[in-house]
Write a protein that holds these residues in place. Structure first.
Motif, PDB file in Angstrom:
ATOM      1  N   MET A   1      57.531  80.197  11.075  1.00 21.19           N
ATOM      2  CA  MET A   1      56.986  80.906   9.908  1.00 21.19           C
ATOM      3  C   MET A   1      56.336  79.946   8.914  1.00 21.19           C
TER       4      MET A   1
ATOM      5  N   ASP B   1      53.377  81.421   7.073  1.00 24.42           N
ATOM      6  CA  ASP B   1      53.708  82.322   5.974  1.00 24.42           C
ATOM      7  C   ASP B   1      53.956  81.545   4.688  1.00 24.42           C
TER       8      ASP B   1
ATOM      9  N   ILE C   1      53.359  88.883   7.809  1.00 28.34           N
ATOM     10  CA  ILE C   1      52.737  89.198   9.097  1.00 28.34           C
ATOM     11  C   ILE C   1      51.571  90.186   8.927  1.00 28.34           C
TER      12      ILE C   1
ATOM     13  N   LEU D   1      48.356  88.406   8.393  1.00 30.73           N
ATOM     14  CA  LEU D   1      47.861  87.821   9.645  1.00 30.73           C
ATOM     15  C   LEU D   1      47.210  88.892  10.515  1.00 30.73           C
ATOM     16  N   MET D   2      47.824  90.080  10.526  1.00 32.76           N
ATOM     17  CA  MET D   2      47.274  91.161  11.340  1.00 32.76           C
ATOM     18  C   MET D   2      45.892  91.576  10.843  1.00 32.76           C
TER      19      MET D   2
ATOM     20  N   GLU E   1      58.635  93.581  11.876  1.00 34.17           N
ATOM     21  CA  GLU E   1      57.432  94.392  11.683  1.00 34.17           C
ATOM     22  C   GLU E   1      56.576  94.428  12.942  1.00 34.17           C
ATOM     23  N   LEU E   2      56.423  93.274  13.588  1.00 30.58           N
ATOM     24  CA  LEU E   2      55.564  93.219  14.767  1.00 30.58           C
ATOM     25  C   LEU E   2      56.109  94.091  15.885  1.00 30.58           C
TER      26      LEU E   2
END
Lengths: 332, 312
Positions: free
Chosen positions: A1, A4, A35, A38-39, B194-195
């Motif tokens: 991470m 992040d 996340i 990132l998506m 979440e993923l």
């Protein structure tokens, strides 16, 4: 991470004396939602390249572009500002009025045709007794929607080819009329283009209106029938009023885009014939022609920005009205 | 006869509140004529492609070949490489473009559909604004060509269609309306990140909307010629649509080089190029896949369109 943590540091420079509690909360936030950023990143990169940089680039309408460097960005910085010169130049030419008129009038005719033909077809589909036949016709009618404008231009050419096309060789002689040189006579195109556009798109509009009609509760019709209302009366007093919101929304959304023409239709189907420009040149084809054929960047970027700004105002207005009618159907 | 009988039997079951027989017949007739008008232009193209060039040049296009001939197809097959190559380009950009586009649009749509994500309004606005304001052709072209120098690449045929605001909104609306938040909650309680929630719960539940958007996107890529018109000048990067466009303008574009023609002309000086019929044969080759695929996919398209009509 590690990523992040880095994003966190960059996006939220915490004050030096941030208290420990906020810090843990923040850490929780980034651990949970980091996340998400990132998506979204790939699409954001595309949007920046494809939409946002060109939006800023739209300012070249106020510049006199020079081409000293092979790089657009360098040229953009180096070119001098010229204020409203490009717009002045464009609006004093006769083209400005012609392309605005053509764009709006064609779209207005398209909107009316889509509405009247679309609703009529949907009503007739709904009235048909044989469901399977209705479905078959619906499927066939949808076919033109899937064809590219290139294919449409082939089909139209097969009809309008001045020497060997169906119109001049078969249909016109049958009526005893003289052949017409379709691709050099502009006066026929205000009839041809609406026919082609409706032929291509009507499957779509009929399906949308049919979906609305099918959703109407049958009890209304049964009650009306008991009261002795004819089928025709039922259409006018039940069906049309109940699908009115859909009709209004579909129409308003098209009105919001009245300043944008279908480039393919006006470019491909007319084969971009210069002799037809009087009745076929629209803002989008004008920008293309001025920019890539004539090479007049100033004027075409001015026309492009003119279209973007007026179009923006119209979309906003249309959406505002849609929102008033039905909040759920508004775009935003 | 069997169908006529079936309709006769069915008729008795119709309630009194139906249109009259006369009206029903009138509507049926009308739609048969209209359906014919949808199909006839395509049949005309097919008929011309199977006609003899001389008879077409002499007597015009006919719905039924006056003199049947495979000359146009022979001519196309003699130089089949450019056509196969164009098919390759079209298939590549359609498949890769649709997959990439669907993936990154879905990944963008999910966070902005989550009510507990605090920046969702900002990122929703970023996508909305692209629908509202269109920068126009000139800066768009200059950025791709002179800014990024992407002319004559396969990427430039895909990238501009990767993220379509309207599709993202469609997917987002589906996520926020049709995925029960309780389901995601329970996944979280079970310790899914979440993923994992996204891939194992949200995606499998969203297949209908993903199918619709994927098919709309497939159609956009397959039918696109505008990007080629702007950015492609190399023959080996011409999509099938673009080659059809070029062929209609100039029959010579059927071939990637004029060598094929000169070879034919040398072998037979009296050879007359089947230009009219070969053009139409090229159209048939280009139309083919869409005609065969569309009846099967039409349902998903309609689904997507009606979802679209409800929102946007």
């Amino acid at each position: 991470m590690e990523m992040d943590q880095a994003t966190q540091a960059a996006a939220q420079p915490a004050p030096a004396k941030a208290n420990a509690k906020t810090k843990t909360l923040n850490q929780g936030y980034w651990q949970k939602y980091g996340i998400f950023y990132l998506m979204m990143a790939p699409a954001l990169v595309v949007l920046i390249i494809n939409n946002y940089i060109p939006m800023i680039g739209g300012l070249i309408a106020f510049k006199n572009m020079t081409y000293a460097s092979p790089s657009f960005f360098q040229n953009f910085m180096d070119s001098p500002w010229v204020g409203w010169d490009n717009f002045h130049y464009m609006f004093t030419s006769s083209d400005a009025w012609r392309i605005t008129r053509n764009t709006i009038l064609y779209n207005a005719v398209f909107i009316v045709m889509n509405l009247i033909v679309g609703v009529s077809f949907a009503l007739m589909f709904n009235a048909m007794r044989n469901r399977r036949q209705a479905k078959l016709h619906q499927t066939i009618m949808f076919l033109p929607y899937f064809l590219s404008m290139i294919i449409l231009s082939y089909l139209v050419y097969a009809f309008l080819n001045p020497d060997i096309g169906i119109m001049n060789r078969f249909i016109l002689p049958w009526f005893g009329a003289q052949p017409i040189d379709w691709f050099s006579d502009p006066k026929w195109w205000p009839v041809i283009l609406p026919i082609v556009n409706t032929w291509k798109g009507i499957g779509y509009y009929a399906v949308i209106y049919l979906a609305a009609i099918v959703g109407i509760d049958n009890e209304y019709y049964e009650a009306a029938h008991m009261d002795g209302a004819t089928k025709w009366r039922q259409v006018w007093s039940i069906t049309i009023p109940l699908i009115r919101p859909v009709i209004i929304i579909m129409t308003l959304l098209q009105i919001g885009r009245i300043f944008y023409a279908d480039f393919g239709l006006f470019f491909q189907v007319t084969r971009n014939a210069g002799a037809l420009y009087d009745t076929t040149l629209v803002i989008d084809t004008y920008v293309y022609q001025g920019f890539l054929v004539t090479g007049d960047i100033g004027m075409s970027s001015a026309a492009g920005l003119y279209q973007a700004v007026i179009g923006f105002i119209l979309v906003l207005t249309a959406n505002l009205i849609v929102r008033r009618i039905s909040k759920d159907d508004a775009l935003f | 006869m069997a169908t006529a009988h079936a309709t006769a039997v069915k008729k008795k079951r119709f309630s009194a509140n139906e249109i009259s027989n006369g009206a029903n017949t009138a509507i049926n007739t009308f739609f048969w004529i209209y359906s014919l008008l949808c199909v006839l232009p395509l049949l005309l193209v097919v008929a011309v492609s199977f006609s003899d060039e001389k008879s077409v040049a002499l007597n015009g296009y006919k719905l039924w070949p006056e003199k049947f001939s495979l000359g146009a197809y022979d001519f196309l097959l003699a130089d089949w490489k450019p056509i196969v190559q164009s098919y390759g380009v079209s298939i590549f950009i359609t498949v890769v473009g649709t997959i990439v586009s669907l993936t990154i649009m879905t990944m963008y749509a999910y966070p902005i559909s989550r009510r507990d994500f605090k920046h969702r309004h900002v990122f929703s606005f970023i996508i909305f604004f692209t629908i509202l304001f269109n920068s126009g052709l000139v800066p768009f072209y200059l950025v791709y060509k002179q800014g990024l120098h992407l002319q004559n690449t396969l990427l430039v045929l895909m990238l501009p269609l990767f993220v379509q605001g309207f599709f993202v909104i469609l997917i987002r609306t589906f996520f926020s309306n049709s995925i029960p938040p309780a389901l995601m909650e329970s996944a979280k309680i079970d310790g899914a990140g979440e993923l994992r929630t996204f891939f194992q719960i949200v995606i499998p539940l969203s297949l209908p909307v993903l199918a619709s958007v994927g098919l709309l996107s497939t159609l956009n890529y397959w039918n696109d010629w505008f990007l080629s018109l702007l950015f492609i000048s190399q023959d080996n990067l011409m999509s099938i649509q673009f080659r059809m466009y070029k062929t209609l303008l100039d029959i010579a574009y059927l071939s990637s080089n004029s060598q094929a023609y000169s070879a034919i002309m040398q072998a037979n000086p009296n050879f007359q190029m089947p230009s009219e019929t070969a053009r139409m044969a090229m159209a048939v080759v280009g139309i083919g896949p869409i005609i065969f695929i569309y009846p099967f996919f039409q349902r998903y398209f309609i689904q997507g369109l009606t979802v679209g009509a409800v929102k946007g």
